[in-house]
Scaffold this active site. Structure first.
Site, PDB file in Angstrom:
ATOM      1  N   SER A  93       4.858  39.950  18.207  1.00 52.58           N
ATOM      2  CA  SER A  93       5.621  40.841  19.029  1.00 52.58           C
ATOM      3  C   SER A  93       6.645  40.107  19.831  1.00 52.58           C
ATOM      4  O   SER A  93       7.372  40.482  20.627  1.00 52.58           O
ATOM      5  CB  SER A  93       4.721  41.437  20.106  1.00 52.58           C
ATOM      6  OG  SER A  93       4.029  40.286  20.718  1.00 52.58           O
ATOM      7  N   THR A 195       5.259  41.554  24.865  1.00 49.12           N
ATOM      8  CA  THR A 195       6.353  40.802  25.253  1.00 49.12           C
ATOM      9  C   THR A 195       5.820  39.608  26.132  1.00 49.12           C
ATOM     10  O   THR A 195       4.768  39.682  26.974  1.00 49.12           O
ATOM     11  CB  THR A 195       6.990  41.765  26.296  1.00 49.12           C
ATOM     12  OG1 THR A 195       7.560  42.780  25.523  1.00 49.12           O
ATOM     13  CG2 THR A 195       8.097  40.993  27.024  1.00 49.12           C
ATOM     14  N   THR A 213      10.986  39.438  23.540  1.00 41.44           N
ATOM     15  CA  THR A 213      10.122  40.377  22.883  1.00 41.44           C
ATOM     16  C   THR A 213      10.807  40.512  21.555  1.00 41.44           C
ATOM     17  O   THR A 213      12.100  40.854  21.188  1.00 41.44           O
ATOM     18  CB  THR A 213      10.040  41.700  23.601  1.00 41.44           C
ATOM     19  OG1 THR A 213       9.004  42.407  22.946  1.00 41.44           O
ATOM     20  CG2 THR A 213      11.289  42.354  23.890  1.00 41.44           C
ATOM     21  N   ARG A 223      16.984  50.619  18.828  1.00 40.46           N
ATOM     22  CA  ARG A 223      16.405  50.677  19.950  1.00 40.46           C
ATOM     23  C   ARG A 223      16.094  49.423  21.131  1.00 40.46           C
ATOM     24  O   ARG A 223      15.925  48.422  20.378  1.00 40.46           O
ATOM     25  CB  ARG A 223      14.924  51.297  19.891  1.00 40.46           C
ATOM     26  CG  ARG A 223      14.162  51.602  21.113  1.00 40.46           C
ATOM     27  CD  ARG A 223      12.982  50.564  21.414  1.00 40.46           C
ATOM     28  NE  ARG A 223      12.174  50.801  22.461  1.00 40.46           N
ATOM     29  CZ  ARG A 223      11.568  49.829  23.164  1.00 40.46           C
ATOM     30  NH1 ARG A 223      11.704  48.636  22.867  1.00 40.46           N
ATOM     31  NH2 ARG A 223      10.615  50.101  24.070  1.00 40.46           N
ATOM     32  N   VAL A 224      16.582  49.663  22.011  1.00 43.53           N
ATOM     33  CA  VAL A 224      16.495  48.188  23.136  1.00 43.53           C
ATOM     34  C   VAL A 224      15.389  48.828  24.344  1.00 43.53           C
ATOM     35  O   VAL A 224      15.541  50.022  24.877  1.00 43.53           O
ATOM     36  CB  VAL A 224      17.828  48.156  23.483  1.00 43.53           C
ATOM     37  CG1 VAL A 224      17.540  46.970  24.746  1.00 43.53           C
ATOM     38  CG2 VAL A 224      18.522  47.461  22.724  1.00 43.53           C
ATOM     39  N   GLY A 225      14.489  47.870  24.624  1.00 44.82           N
ATOM     40  CA  GLY A 225      13.482  48.313  25.652  1.00 44.82           C
ATOM     41  C   GLY A 225      13.810  47.984  26.916  1.00 44.82           C
ATOM     42  O   GLY A 225      15.115  47.625  27.477  1.00 44.82           O
ATOM     43  N   ASP A 226      13.004  47.579  27.781  1.00 43.69           N
ATOM     44  CA  ASP A 226      13.211  47.293  29.275  1.00 43.69           C
ATOM     45  C   ASP A 226      13.492  45.655  29.158  1.00 43.69           C
ATOM     46  O   ASP A 226      13.962  45.110  30.120  1.00 43.69           O
ATOM     47  CB  ASP A 226      11.958  47.490  30.178  1.00 43.69           C
ATOM     48  CG  ASP A 226      10.705  46.624  29.468  1.00 43.69           C
ATOM     49  OD1 ASP A 226      10.376  47.052  28.351  1.00 43.69           O
ATOM     50  OD2 ASP A 226       9.875  46.056  30.072  1.00 43.69           O
ATOM     51  N   THR A 246       5.670  44.219  30.943  1.00 45.44           N
ATOM     52  CA  THR A 246       5.307  44.577  29.548  1.00 45.44           C
ATOM     53  C   THR A 246       4.954  45.998  29.470  1.00 45.44           C
ATOM     54  O   THR A 246       4.370  46.638  30.079  1.00 45.44           O
ATOM     55  CB  THR A 246       4.128  43.354  28.964  1.00 45.44           C
ATOM     56  OG1 THR A 246       3.951  43.665  27.589  1.00 45.44           O
ATOM     57  CG2 THR A 246       3.049  43.622  29.608  1.00 45.44           C
ATOM     58  N   GLY A 247       4.707  46.393  28.030  1.00 43.49           N
ATOM     59  CA  GLY A 247       4.413  47.749  27.569  1.00 43.49           C
ATOM     60  C   GLY A 247       5.433  48.731  27.194  1.00 43.49           C
ATOM     61  O   GLY A 247       6.640  48.006  26.982  1.00 43.49           O
ATOM     62  N   GLY A 249       8.417  50.199  27.203  1.00 44.91           N
ATOM     63  CA  GLY A 249       9.971  49.927  28.022  1.00 44.91           C
ATOM     64  C   GLY A 249      10.389  51.201  28.740  1.00 44.91           C
ATOM     65  O   GLY A 249      11.076  50.716  29.527  1.00 44.91           O
TER      66      GLY A 249
HETATM   67  N1  ASP Z   1       8.219  46.062  26.750  1.00 48.85           N
HETATM   68  C1  ASP Z   1       8.598  45.932  25.306  1.00 48.85           C
HETATM   69  C2  ASP Z   1       9.541  46.861  24.788  1.00 48.85           C
HETATM   70  O1  ASP Z   1       9.332  47.976  25.324  1.00 48.85           O
HETATM   71  C3  ASP Z   1       7.377  45.829  24.622  1.00 48.85           C
HETATM   72  C4  ASP Z   1       6.349  45.117  24.818  1.00 48.85           C
HETATM   73  O2  ASP Z   1       5.991  44.718  26.028  1.00 48.85           O
HETATM   74  O3  ASP Z   1       5.839  44.469  24.052  1.00 48.85           O
HETATM   75  O4  ASP Z   1      10.570  46.605  24.123  1.00 48.85           O
END
Ligand code: ASP
Length: 339
Positions: A93, A195, A213, A223-226, A246-247, A249
């Site tokens: 990850s 992450t 991450t 796609r881009v997360g948080d 984490t989680g 995003g």
């Molecule tokens: N927070 C990350 C995302 O949404 C994913 C993760 O925590 O593994 O990209």
């Protein structure tokens, strides 16, 4: 017990911090104003340096602590700590070996933030393992905060980063299995949320943080997360503390989660209470689908007190302080699930 007693000794810690920053920044005349007992408070304070990180990453926190104990600052520590996991191909990850998007592209997101509030980030970075170090280069060597995609890669190459294939055989195989059903909705379970977010306080009491991450496994291309979004995946305010997420995003971005945690600490909440409140903002939304996704936060305040909290069970924090490098299971919101 001794350690906890010490961390919770707020007045002593407060003195230590105030005195610590005075000692660093002041001239001799100012430092002479310190009472003997204040000087003793600093000398006796064993809580710093310290480092915390999301999930079970004791090798990464060990590396960060090595940097801190050698006299390095918190910024160097979080960068070096995150690099350990980026290089670890077994972690699917982060960095090399990260699970790809649904088209088979491994794309990395990362950010870093220092004690002055400076920050740098990269999003949709391909072919470069150490995204966190590219983020640091963005912070230190450009007038920008964030670089994306091909531009981020070209910038990295111009700074000497070697392009390489990040899709390992193991991740390719996992992607191949996923493709059999290829559900449109990303698979959302705890194993996918790894992450690495890291927060460190150096011996001077200064805080920095970083986050890196490969994002959600099998995400839509682009796609881009948080994680690379300052305020969402990470926020550092050296006056108050820092938080990292984490989680899923998307849910963190919608609540500007890490900034929220730090602002709650500014209002007087402990790191633990602040993390819990940030999770409650997500799960208490009308029609929240929280049973189907995980979000976790970790936080530290200026006194070195820490907190961590998640929606579901099995989130953890790794903490290295006072010679103890340990994984700490997080408390969590959803106690109704059988896990
Ligand atoms: N927070 C990350 C995302 O949404 C994913 C993760 O925590 O593994 O990209």
């Amino acid at each position: 017990m001794k350690r906890r007693h010490f961390i919770k000794n707020a007045s002593l810690t407060g003195v230590g911090l105030a005195v610590g920053s005075t000692l660093i920044n002041c001239d001799e005349a100012t430092s002479k104003k310190l009472a003997d007992e204040d000087v003793k408070a600093i000398t006796d304070f064993k809580g710093f340096p310290m480092v915390i990180a999301t999930w079970h990453v004791i090798d990464a926190t060990a590396k960060a602590m090595e940097v801190l104990q050698a006299g390095g600052n918190a910024l160097d520590a979080v960068e070096q700590g995150c690099r350990v996991e980026e290089a670890n191909e077994k972690g699917q990850s982060v960095g090399k070996g990260g699970l790809p998007d649904r088209d088979g592209n491994v794309t990395l997101d990362a950010c870093i933030m220092d004690k002055h509030g400076n920050c740098g980030a990269v999003v949709y970075l391909k072919d470069i393992t150490h995204a966190v170090s590219v983020a640091r280069q963005v912070m230190e060597n450009t007038p920008h905060v964030m670089l994306a995609g091909e531009g981020a890669k070209q910038f990295a190459v111009s700074k000497g980063f070697e392009p390489e294939n990040l899709l390992t055989e193991a991740s390719k195989e996992a992607w191949g299995k996923w493709k059999i059903e290829a559900k449109y909705k990303p698979i959302i379970n705890i194993e996918n949320h790894d992450t690495i977010g890291m927060l460190a306080i150096d011996k001077n009491g200064d805080i920095s943080g970083a986050c890196t991450t490969s994002g959600l496994a099998y995400k839509l291309g682009g796609r881009v997360g948080d994680s690379p979004i300052i305020g969402s995946g990470l926020f550092v305010d050296n006056e108050i503390g820092a938080a990292v997420a984490t989680g899923l995003g998307e849910e963190v971005v919608k609540t500007v989660g890490s900034f929220l945690v730090v602002e709650l600490m500014r209002q007087g909440k402990s790191p633990q209470a602040a993390c819990e409140e940030a999770i409650s903002r997500i799960v208490n939304k009308p029609n929240s689908d929280y049973k189907n996704f995980q979000v976790g936060y970790i936080a530290v305040n200026k006194k070195g007190e820490t907190g961590s909290y998640s929606i579901h069970q099995w989130f953890s924090m790794t903490k290295f302080q006072d010679g103890v490098n340990e994984q700490i299971q997080s408390n969590f919101f959803n106690k109704t699930e059988n896990s």
